[in-house]
Design a protein around this motif. Structure first.
Motif, PDB file in Angstrom:
ATOM      1  N   GLY A 111       0.786  -1.232   0.000  1.00  0.00           N
ATOM      2  CA  GLY A 111       0.000   0.000   0.000  1.00  0.00           C
ATOM      3  C   GLY A 111       0.815   1.278   0.000  1.00  0.00           C
ATOM      4  O   GLY A 111       0.261   2.375   0.114  1.00  0.00           O
ATOM      5  N   VAL A 112       2.137   1.169  -0.131  1.00  0.00           N
ATOM      6  CA  VAL A 112       2.979   2.368  -0.142  1.00  0.00           C
ATOM      7  C   VAL A 112       3.703   2.445  -1.480  1.00  0.00           C
ATOM      8  O   VAL A 112       4.269   1.449  -1.956  1.00  0.00           O
ATOM      9  CB  VAL A 112       4.016   2.330   1.008  1.00  0.00           C
ATOM     10  N   CYS A 113       3.692   3.648  -2.078  1.00  0.00           N
ATOM     11  CA  CYS A 113       4.364   3.836  -3.361  1.00  0.00           C
ATOM     12  C   CYS A 113       5.876   3.773  -3.160  1.00  0.00           C
ATOM     13  O   CYS A 113       6.429   4.519  -2.343  1.00  0.00           O
ATOM     14  CB  CYS A 113       3.956   5.178  -3.964  1.00  0.00           C
ATOM     15  N   THR A 114       6.535   2.896  -3.885  1.00  0.00           N
ATOM     16  CA  THR A 114       7.980   2.726  -3.712  1.00  0.00           C
ATOM     17  C   THR A 114       8.788   3.345  -4.838  1.00  0.00           C
ATOM     18  O   THR A 114       9.997   3.525  -4.706  1.00  0.00           O
ATOM     19  CB  THR A 114       8.321   1.214  -3.662  1.00  0.00           C
ATOM     20  N   MET A 115       8.166   3.642  -5.946  1.00  0.00           N
ATOM     21  CA  MET A 115       8.900   4.191  -7.095  1.00  0.00           C
ATOM     22  C   MET A 115       7.907   4.929  -7.974  1.00  0.00           C
ATOM     23  O   MET A 115       6.781   4.461  -8.175  1.00  0.00           O
ATOM     24  CB  MET A 115       9.550   3.050  -7.881  1.00  0.00           C
ATOM     25  N   ALA A 116       8.333   6.081  -8.525  1.00  0.00           N
ATOM     26  CA  ALA A 116       7.509   6.776  -9.511  1.00  0.00           C
ATOM     27  C   ALA A 116       8.416   7.490 -10.495  1.00  0.00           C
ATOM     28  O   ALA A 116       9.417   8.096 -10.102  1.00  0.00           O
ATOM     29  CB  ALA A 116       6.574   7.773  -8.831  1.00  0.00           C
ATOM     30  N   ARG A 117       8.107   7.356 -11.762  1.00  0.00           N
ATOM     31  CA  ARG A 117       8.815   8.088 -12.814  1.00  0.00           C
ATOM     32  C   ARG A 117       7.750   8.730 -13.694  1.00  0.00           C
ATOM     33  O   ARG A 117       6.888   8.027 -14.243  1.00  0.00           O
ATOM     34  CB  ARG A 117       9.674   7.146 -13.666  1.00  0.00           C
ATOM     35  N   ILE A 118       7.831  10.038 -13.828  1.00  0.00           N
ATOM     36  CA  ILE A 118       6.806  10.772 -14.565  1.00  0.00           C
ATOM     37  C   ILE A 118       7.495  11.719 -15.544  1.00  0.00           C
ATOM     38  O   ILE A 118       8.443  12.417 -15.165  1.00  0.00           O
ATOM     39  CB  ILE A 118       5.914  11.600 -13.595  1.00  0.00           C
ATOM     40  N   ALA A 119       7.049  11.735 -16.771  1.00  0.00           N
ATOM     41  CA  ALA A 119       7.594  12.676 -17.754  1.00  0.00           C
ATOM     42  C   ALA A 119       6.448  13.233 -18.590  1.00  0.00           C
ATOM     43  O   ALA A 119       5.480  12.530 -18.873  1.00  0.00           O
ATOM     44  CB  ALA A 119       8.623  11.988 -18.661  1.00  0.00           C
ATOM     45  N   ALA A 120       6.577  14.496 -18.959  1.00  0.00           N
ATOM     46  CA  ALA A 120       5.535  15.176 -19.730  1.00  0.00           C
ATOM     47  C   ALA A 120       6.079  15.589 -21.087  1.00  0.00           C
ATOM     48  O   ALA A 120       7.283  15.791 -21.247  1.00  0.00           O
ATOM     49  CB  ALA A 120       5.043  16.399 -18.970  1.00  0.00           C
ATOM     50  N   PHE A 121       5.186  15.698 -22.051  1.00  0.00           N
ATOM     51  CA  PHE A 121       5.583  16.199 -23.385  1.00  0.00           C
ATOM     52  C   PHE A 121       4.509  17.158 -23.890  1.00  0.00           C
ATOM     53  O   PHE A 121       3.355  17.102 -23.463  1.00  0.00           O
ATOM     54  CB  PHE A 121       5.802  15.049 -24.367  1.00  0.00           C
ATOM     55  N   GLY A 122       4.934  18.072 -24.752  1.00  0.00           N
ATOM     56  CA  GLY A 122       4.006  19.047 -25.319  1.00  0.00           C
ATOM     57  C   GLY A 122       3.731  20.226 -24.409  1.00  0.00           C
ATOM     58  O   GLY A 122       2.954  21.110 -24.747  1.00  0.00           O
ATOM     59  N   VAL A 123       4.351  20.249 -23.249  1.00  0.00           N
ATOM     60  CA  VAL A 123       4.077  21.319 -22.284  1.00  0.00           C
ATOM     61  C   VAL A 123       5.349  22.106 -21.968  1.00  0.00           C
ATOM     62  O   VAL A 123       5.482  22.689 -20.889  1.00  0.00           O
ATOM     63  CB  VAL A 123       3.448  20.762 -20.982  1.00  0.00           C
ATOM     64  N   GLY A 124       6.259  22.140 -22.918  1.00  0.00           N
ATOM     65  CA  GLY A 124       7.491  22.899 -22.754  1.00  0.00           C
ATOM     66  C   GLY A 124       8.304  22.746 -24.020  1.00  0.00           C
ATOM     67  O   GLY A 124       7.856  22.133 -24.993  1.00  0.00           O
ATOM     68  N   SER A 125       9.522  23.257 -24.004  1.00  0.00           N
ATOM     69  CA  SER A 125      10.342  23.234 -25.216  1.00  0.00           C
ATOM     70  C   SER A 125      10.936  21.862 -25.473  1.00  0.00           C
ATOM     71  O   SER A 125      11.490  21.613 -26.541  1.00  0.00           O
ATOM     72  CB  SER A 125      11.459  24.272 -25.104  1.00  0.00           C
ATOM     73  N   VAL A 126      10.835  20.961 -24.500  1.00  0.00           N
ATOM     74  CA  VAL A 126      11.383  19.624 -24.643  1.00  0.00           C
ATOM     75  C   VAL A 126      10.692  18.738 -23.608  1.00  0.00           C
ATOM     76  O   VAL A 126      10.152  19.242 -22.614  1.00  0.00           O
ATOM     77  CB  VAL A 126      12.928  19.657 -24.457  1.00  0.00           C
ATOM     78  N   ALA A 127      10.683  17.430 -23.846  1.00  0.00           N
ATOM     79  CA  ALA A 127      10.104  16.508 -22.862  1.00  0.00           C
ATOM     80  C   ALA A 127      10.819  16.681 -21.524  1.00  0.00           C
ATOM     81  O   ALA A 127      12.007  17.002 -21.468  1.00  0.00           O
ATOM     82  CB  ALA A 127      10.240  15.070 -23.351  1.00  0.00           C
ATOM     83  N   GLN A 128      10.091  16.452 -20.438  1.00  0.00           N
ATOM     84  CA  GLN A 128      10.585  16.872 -19.118  1.00  0.00           C
ATOM     85  C   GLN A 128      10.209  15.854 -18.057  1.00  0.00           C
ATOM     86  O   GLN A 128       9.051  15.435 -17.985  1.00  0.00           O
ATOM     87  CB  GLN A 128       9.904  18.221 -18.824  1.00  0.00           C
ATOM     88  N   ARG A 129      11.192  15.440 -17.234  1.00  0.00           N
ATOM     89  CA  ARG A 129      10.901  14.624 -16.044  1.00  0.00           C
ATOM     90  C   ARG A 129      10.266  15.520 -14.993  1.00  0.00           C
ATOM     91  O   ARG A 129      10.720  16.640 -14.787  1.00  0.00           O
ATOM     92  CB  ARG A 129      12.202  14.089 -15.454  1.00  0.00           C
ATOM     93  N   LEU A 130       9.267  15.012 -14.298  1.00  0.00           N
ATOM     94  CA  LEU A 130       8.590  15.796 -13.257  1.00  0.00           C
ATOM     95  C   LEU A 130       8.954  15.208 -11.900  1.00  0.00           C
ATOM     96  O   LEU A 130       8.179  14.485 -11.272  1.00  0.00           O
ATOM     97  CB  LEU A 130       7.084  15.781 -13.511  1.00  0.00           C
TER      98      LEU A 130
END
Lengths: 285, 162
Positions: free
Chosen positions: A207-226
């Motif tokens: 029940g506990v989050c142990t890992m997260a990887r998030i990246a966005a595209f189209g919302v800046g000049s280049v794809a971006q890790r959040l």
């Protein structure tokens, strides 16, 4: 329009490709699928003097496991990665992203590595490479270097590829079978180019989050890790409060611009909506 | 610069050899050198799909390929579909269902349909619409094209029961 004149070489091995690049330096461009480069050449926005086609380099047409990585060679067409059982098993996030890339006919020819090297801010695959902590394999006459995705993508249509180098492969992290992952995007009327999107993967134990990887595209000049959004999730119960914190962190981190398809505020809002949607609907392992 | 390059391709079952300037687009080679004018030039930047051909059995934008870069490939154009006086079943269904008006986009839609029905004998409407994203039609509103593809799938299954 028609492209400006250029000369053309089609070597049959990676060694010959890097020799050709060494010979022609800055004047040369790699031709893989050409589904991004040729439109630019037809519009004369790109005018390379020499095209070095890798389409005969069958040694670059492979998908294979190597330790904790799934390595995709430079000649792997997007359609072949999309339908590969190995990709589906080892990198379900990549498999989920590929049907969103371009159109069926462009995926038939376009390559995975080519999309990464092109570095379009609206493209899905750079965000997937960030979320899967990929390494780009850059080969030149001097040898090979491996560059983490977060150093590879610099800005709009700009990567750290030096003259004389070719992206010969990309090595994605293999996803753990217990992970969940998702890619969500919004586009106007089914148009090939999205307005914005999010690629994410996460894991939890007891029940506990142990890992997260998030990246966005189209919302800046280049794809971006959040990274701030990731930190809001790790250690949490992935409940509504944690998701709200991650959404707020994601919106705070991006720096979108407006255009005819969507204004900046819409895109900032969108990145949060898609992140929440991904976390709630992400494909179960 | 831009010395001509030797190219050998198979087009509609026939072996063709040429020496071409590297910048010769595949669509221009087909239209101007081979007289196969079924592949139409619409946008010349990969958006519209009017120039669609089958390249080694898969749909491709012939405006986004240099002929010299597809040396050794097998190419099929719309001219290869009909058998002398008899339309291909896909063409016949486009005719029956009024799936075209001006017809400029039609060769591309036909070849996209060939690819779809070779991969999936019995596609549902969502799969048909997904495949048809390849091509833009400014006349029909697509509804009749979707119907024609569905009917063509039925007809092709009827002709070659598995």
């Amino acid at each position: 329009m028609k492209p400006a004149p250029f000369s053309f070489v089609a070597p049959e091995s990676l060694d010959e490709v890097v020799s050709a690049l060494a010979e022609h330096g800055d004047d040369a461009r790699i031709l893989a699928g050409g589904q991004s480069l040729v439109p630019l050449m037809n519009l004369r926005l790109a005018r390379p003097e020499v095209l070095v086609s890798i389409n005969r380099c069958h040694e670059l047409d492979y998908i294979r496991r190597a330790d904790d990585r799934l390595v995709v060679g430079a000649l792997v067409r997007q359609i072949d990665a999309e339908t590969s059982p190995l990709v589906r098993a080892e990198c379900p996030l990549l498999a989920a992203a590929l049907p969103h890339v371009g159109l069926p006919a462009t995926r038939n020819r376009g390559t995975v590595c080519g999309s990464l090297a092109h570095c379009d801010p609206l493209a899905e695959l750079p965000a997937v490479a960030l979320a899967l902590e990929a390494e780009l394999v850059l080969t030149s006459a001097a040898g090979e270097r491996r560059v983490p995705a977060h150093d590879f993508f610099v800005t709009d249509m700009t990567t750290c590829i030096e003259p004389g180098e070719v992206v010969s492969a990309v090595a994605f992290s293999r996803q753990d079978p217990s992970e969940r992952s998702a890619l969500h995007e919004v586009s106007n009327g089914g148009h090939a180019f999205p307005v914005g999107g999010v690629a994410l993967r996460w894991a939890s134990a007891d029940g506990v989050c142990t890992m997260a990887r998030i990246a966005a595209f189209g919302v800046g000049s280049v794809a971006q890790r959040l990274v701030d959004a990731e930190n809001a999730l790790v250690g949490s119960d992935l409940g509504s409060e944690a998701i709200a914190a991650a959404v707020a962190a994601a919106r705070a981190a991006v720096n979108p611009t407006g255009d005819i398809h969507a204004d900046a505020d819409y895109r900032r809002h969108l990145v949060g909506v898609l992140l929440e949607r991904g976390l709630l609907e992400g494909e179960a392992p | 610069m831009s010395d001509e390059v030797q190219v050998t391709v198979t087009v509609n079952g026939r072996r063709r050899e040429a020496r071409l300037e590297p910048r010769r687009l595949l669509v221009d080679y087909l239209r101007h050198d081979l007289g196969l004018t079924g592949a139409h030039i619409g946008c010349e930047q990969g958006v519209c799909g009017a120039c669609t051909v089958l390249l080694d059995g898969r749909t491709a934008r012939s405006c986004l390929h240099f002929a010299v870069a597809v040396d050794g490939s097998d190419i099929r154009t719309v001219e290869d579909l009909a058998d002398l006086d008899e339309l291909h079943p896909i063409q016949e269904m486009f005719h029956q269902k009024h799936a075209l008006q001006c017809g400029f986009c039609t060769p591309g839609f036909l070849l996209t349909t060939v690819e779809l029905l070779e991969r999936t004998a019995d596609p549902d409407e969502a799969a048909i619409r997904e495949a048809l994203m390849n091509n833009v039609c400014r006349c029909t509103g697509y509804a009749n094209i979707v119907d024609a593809v569905a009917e063509a799938a039925v007809e092709l299954r009827r002709r070659s029961p598995t």
